[in-house]
Design a protein around this motif. Structure first.
Motif, mmCIF file in Angstrom:
data_model
loop_
_atom_site.group_PDB
_atom_site.id
_atom_site.type_symbol
_atom_site.label_atom_id
_atom_site.label_comp_id
_atom_site.label_asym_id
_atom_site.label_seq_id
_atom_site.Cartn_x
_atom_site.Cartn_y
_atom_site.Cartn_z
ATOM 1 N N ALA A 31 20.740 43.707 37.060
ATOM 2 C CA ALA A 31 21.984 44.352 37.919
ATOM 3 C C ALA A 31 21.497 44.510 39.237
ATOM 4 C CB ALA A 31 22.319 45.591 37.061
ATOM 5 N N GLU A 80 28.095 46.252 43.487
ATOM 6 C CA GLU A 80 26.733 45.683 42.646
ATOM 7 C C GLU A 80 25.883 47.088 42.700
ATOM 8 O OE1 GLU A 80 28.244 42.102 44.597
ATOM 9 O OE2 GLU A 80 28.205 44.039 45.262
ATOM 10 N N LYS A 82 26.918 50.373 42.689
ATOM 11 C CA LYS A 82 27.735 51.108 41.599
ATOM 12 C C LYS A 82 27.112 50.758 40.156
ATOM 13 C CE LYS A 82 30.907 52.912 44.711
ATOM 14 N NZ LYS A 82 32.394 52.616 45.232
ATOM 15 N N ALA A 83 27.341 49.609 39.928
ATOM 16 C CA ALA A 83 27.064 48.940 38.795
ATOM 17 C C ALA A 83 25.514 49.186 38.215
ATOM 18 C CB ALA A 83 27.344 47.447 38.524
ATOM 19 N N GLN A 87 23.745 52.502 35.171
ATOM 20 C CA GLN A 87 22.877 52.091 34.282
ATOM 21 C C GLN A 87 22.028 53.537 33.850
ATOM 22 O OE1 GLN A 87 20.552 48.678 34.551
ATOM 23 N NE2 GLN A 87 22.231 47.275 34.088
#
Length: 112
Positions: A31, A80, A82-83, A87
């Motif tokens: 990620a 990206e 934020k993603a 996690q």
């Protein structure tokens, strides 16, 4: 001048060191490595804590490097980012995050 985000982290209480390292170098790295403007990404798993050898306080560190502060700011504003950070929500553990101006002290005489 390069700018780095340095993260020092400990694992969630119910994870082993191996689980944490595998997650960090696997799904979390997948990620994070797509962050826009990222020019270097290093991870280190703690193998010895000199200050607390019987009960290490930290399990790993990461260094994410960008060309400059503007590139880091753009990464922070990206989907990206934020993603990747989604996690870590609710994982537990501890972390320290530092933003640093980085100079390569082996590269020559220009020290800052």
């Amino acid at each position: 001048m390069a700018v780095s985000m340095v993260v020092l982290a400990s694992r969630p209480r119910d994870w082993t060191q191996e689980q944490f390292t595998n997650w960090w170098r696997g799904p979390h790295a997948d990620a994070a490595r797509v962050l826009p403007g990222l020019i270097a990404y290093r991870h280190g798993a703690v193998t010895k804590d000199y200050d607390n050898p019987e009960a290490p306080g930290w399990d790993g560190h990461a260094v994410l490097t960008f060309a400059d502060q503007a590139a880091l700011d753009a990464a922070f504003a990206s989907p990206e980012w934020k993603a990747a950070t989604a996690q870590t929500k609710g994982m537990g553990g501890r972390r320290i995050i530092l933003i640093t101006d980085e100079v390569d002290l082996l590269a020559g005489d220009d020290h800052g």
